[in-house]
Design an enzyme around this catalytic site. Structure first.
Site, PDB file in Angstrom:
ATOM      1  N   LYS A  10       1.000  -1.262  -0.169  1.00 19.91           N
ATOM      2  CA  LYS A  10       0.174   0.014   0.042  1.00 19.91           C
ATOM      3  C   LYS A  10       0.901   1.126  -0.189  1.00 19.91           C
ATOM      4  O   LYS A  10       2.022   1.394   0.275  1.00 19.91           O
ATOM      5  CB  LYS A  10      -0.848   0.076   1.213  1.00 19.91           C
ATOM      6  CG  LYS A  10      -1.973  -1.250   1.108  1.00 19.91           C
ATOM      7  CD  LYS A  10      -2.851  -0.919   2.333  1.00 19.91           C
ATOM      8  CE  LYS A  10      -4.062  -2.150   2.172  1.00 19.91           C
ATOM      9  NZ  LYS A  10      -4.933  -2.094   3.326  1.00 19.91           N
ATOM     10  N   TYR A  50     -12.405  -1.951  -4.065  1.00 20.80           N
ATOM     11  CA  TYR A  50     -12.803  -2.086  -2.549  1.00 20.80           C
ATOM     12  C   TYR A  50     -14.370  -2.061  -2.482  1.00 20.80           C
ATOM     13  O   TYR A  50     -14.932  -1.548  -1.254  1.00 20.80           O
ATOM     14  CB  TYR A  50     -12.219  -1.021  -1.435  1.00 20.80           C
ATOM     15  CG  TYR A  50     -10.958  -1.148  -0.966  1.00 20.80           C
ATOM     16  CD1 TYR A  50     -10.832  -2.491  -0.346  1.00 20.80           C
ATOM     17  CD2 TYR A  50      -9.920  -0.581  -1.516  1.00 20.80           C
ATOM     18  CE1 TYR A  50      -9.350  -2.743   0.196  1.00 20.80           C
ATOM     19  CE2 TYR A  50      -8.598  -1.070  -0.845  1.00 20.80           C
ATOM     20  CZ  TYR A  50      -8.384  -2.007   0.009  1.00 20.80           C
ATOM     21  OH  TYR A  50      -7.066  -2.482   0.320  1.00 20.80           O
ATOM     22  N   ASN A 113      -1.966   0.448   6.573  1.00 20.91           N
ATOM     23  CA  ASN A 113      -1.368  -1.087   7.375  1.00 20.91           C
ATOM     24  C   ASN A 113      -0.620  -1.780   6.168  1.00 20.91           C
ATOM     25  O   ASN A 113      -0.437  -2.835   6.351  1.00 20.91           O
ATOM     26  CB  ASN A 113      -2.519  -1.728   7.844  1.00 20.91           C
ATOM     27  CG  ASN A 113      -3.805  -2.257   6.823  1.00 20.91           C
ATOM     28  OD1 ASN A 113      -3.501  -1.967   5.557  1.00 20.91           O
ATOM     29  ND2 ASN A 113      -4.555  -2.850   7.232  1.00 20.91           N
ATOM     30  N   HIS A 116      -2.131  -5.520   1.574  1.00 23.41           N
ATOM     31  CA  HIS A 116      -3.542  -6.202   1.165  1.00 23.41           C
ATOM     32  C   HIS A 116      -3.184  -7.425   0.877  1.00 23.41           C
ATOM     33  O   HIS A 116      -2.301  -7.794   0.237  1.00 23.41           O
ATOM     34  CB  HIS A 116      -4.250  -5.420   0.086  1.00 23.41           C
ATOM     35  CG  HIS A 116      -5.410  -6.083  -0.485  1.00 23.41           C
ATOM     36  ND1 HIS A 116      -6.632  -5.996  -0.017  1.00 23.41           N
ATOM     37  CD2 HIS A 116      -5.488  -7.036  -1.395  1.00 23.41           C
ATOM     38  CE1 HIS A 116      -7.477  -7.021  -0.393  1.00 23.41           C
ATOM     39  NE2 HIS A 116      -6.885  -7.492  -1.342  1.00 23.41           N
ATOM     40  N   GLU A 127     -10.336 -10.147  -7.604  1.00 20.47           N
ATOM     41  CA  GLU A 127      -9.076  -9.294  -7.342  1.00 20.47           C
ATOM     42  C   GLU A 127      -8.020  -9.287  -8.386  1.00 20.47           C
ATOM     43  O   GLU A 127      -7.327  -8.381  -8.906  1.00 20.47           O
ATOM     44  CB  GLU A 127      -8.803  -9.197  -5.952  1.00 20.47           C
ATOM     45  CG  GLU A 127      -9.589  -8.838  -4.937  1.00 20.47           C
ATOM     46  CD  GLU A 127      -8.795  -8.947  -3.596  1.00 20.47           C
ATOM     47  OE1 GLU A 127      -7.735  -9.351  -3.259  1.00 20.47           O
ATOM     48  OE2 GLU A 127      -9.744  -8.451  -2.571  1.00 20.47           O
TER      49      GLU A 127
HETATM   50  P1  GDP Z   1      -8.104  -6.848   5.924  1.00 25.05           P
HETATM   51  O1  GDP Z   1      -8.670  -7.873   4.918  1.00 25.05           O
HETATM   52  O2  GDP Z   1      -7.084  -7.082   6.902  1.00 25.05           O
HETATM   53  O3  GDP Z   1      -7.207  -6.077   4.628  1.00 25.05           O
HETATM   54  O4  GDP Z   1      -9.203  -5.755   6.462  1.00 25.05           O
HETATM   55  P2  GDP Z   1     -10.707  -5.393   5.862  1.00 25.05           P
HETATM   56  O5  GDP Z   1     -10.920  -6.239   4.673  1.00 25.05           O
HETATM   57  O6  GDP Z   1     -11.608  -5.496   6.899  1.00 25.05           O
HETATM   58  O7  GDP Z   1     -10.610  -3.832   5.548  1.00 25.05           O
HETATM   59  C1  GDP Z   1      -9.861  -3.446   4.392  1.00 25.05           C
HETATM   60  C2  GDP Z   1      -8.860  -2.380   4.646  1.00 25.05           C
HETATM   61  O8  GDP Z   1      -9.704  -1.078   4.910  1.00 25.05           O
HETATM   62  C3  GDP Z   1      -7.776  -2.563   5.795  1.00 25.05           C
HETATM   63  O9  GDP Z   1      -6.778  -3.451   5.300  1.00 25.05           O
HETATM   64  C4  GDP Z   1      -7.664  -1.076   6.170  1.00 25.05           C
HETATM   65  O10 GDP Z   1      -6.800  -0.804   5.410  1.00 25.05           O
HETATM   66  C5  GDP Z   1      -8.985  -0.427   5.905  1.00 25.05           C
HETATM   67  N1  GDP Z   1      -9.744  -0.606   7.344  1.00 25.05           N
HETATM   68  C6  GDP Z   1     -10.142  -1.757   8.031  1.00 25.05           C
HETATM   69  N2  GDP Z   1     -10.763  -1.447   9.017  1.00 25.05           N
HETATM   70  C7  GDP Z   1     -10.830  -0.224   9.297  1.00 25.05           C
HETATM   71  C8  GDP Z   1     -11.307   0.839  10.122  1.00 25.05           C
HETATM   72  O11 GDP Z   1     -11.865   0.413  11.158  1.00 25.05           O
HETATM   73  N3  GDP Z   1     -11.087   2.186  10.088  1.00 25.05           N
HETATM   74  C9  GDP Z   1     -10.110   2.604   8.966  1.00 25.05           C
HETATM   75  N4  GDP Z   1      -9.970   3.919   8.930  1.00 25.05           N
HETATM   76  N5  GDP Z   1      -9.909   1.657   7.966  1.00 25.05           N
HETATM   77  C10 GDP Z   1     -10.101   0.600   8.203  1.00 25.05           C
END
Ligand code: GDP
Length: 138
Positions: A10, A50, A113, A116, A127
């Site tokens: 990222k 997304y 973070n 991905h 994807e």
């Molecule tokens: P992943 O599968 O671990 O990447 O997590 P998710 O699919 O739940 O979320 C996709 C991405 O959205 C994450 O990798 C983070 O960059 C972002 N994200 C997830 N949860 C949060 C949150 O609570 N707040 C914010 N600001 N970003 C989030």
């Protein structure tokens, strides 16, 4: 089963100069890079990627972040690649990520973070073709 998964370094991690270190971790853990490119998404392209998160409160912030700078997109291959790469990435929130995982090492916060990874076979089916044509994957 030999599987492919989609990995993205990222914008936070690319900007911070962690790409090489992250790619080294992937190779050390047996992932073969079958395709790779550095690109910058438009806001619309990030929103499309997304789309499953469109109703989440962080959708706008996440897609603004994901279109804020260059990313490195890769197709990785390995036995059990989808689950094994999720394990190697660590938890979404780096404060919950196991020591030694990519997010524990390099993520800034729950949004920025570092990486991905596809979370299922259904996700890879969406994807991988979002970024790569069949001709671009070894
Ligand atoms: P992943 O599968 O671990 O990447 O997590 P998710 O699919 O739940 O979320 C996709 C991405 O959205 C994450 O990798 C983070 O960059 C972002 N994200 C997830 N949860 C949060 C949150 O609570 N707040 C914010 N600001 N970003 C989030």
């Amino acid at each position: 089963m030999l599987e492919k998964t989609l990995s993205i370094i990222k914008p936070d991690a690319v900007k911070a100069g962690y790409s090489g270190k992250i790619i080294a971790i992937l190779e050390e853990n047996g992932f073969e890079i079958k395709a790779m490119k550095k690109i910058k998404l438009t806001k619309k392209q990030a929103e499309g990627f997304y789309i499953v998160h469109k109703d989440r409160p962080f959708y706008d912030s996440l897609t603004t972040f994901m279109s804020s700078g260059s990313i490195i997109v890769m197709v990785l291959e390995k036995e059990n690649a989808i689950a094994d790469y999720r394990e190697l990435m660590g938890a979404t929130d780096p404060s919950n990520a196991k020591p030694g995982t990519i997010r524990a090492l390099y993520a800034k916060n729950i949004e920025e973070n570092a990486v991905h990874g596809s979370d299922s076979k259904e996700s890879t089916d969406f994807e991988i073709p979002y970024f790569f044509s069949a001709l671009e994957i070894l």
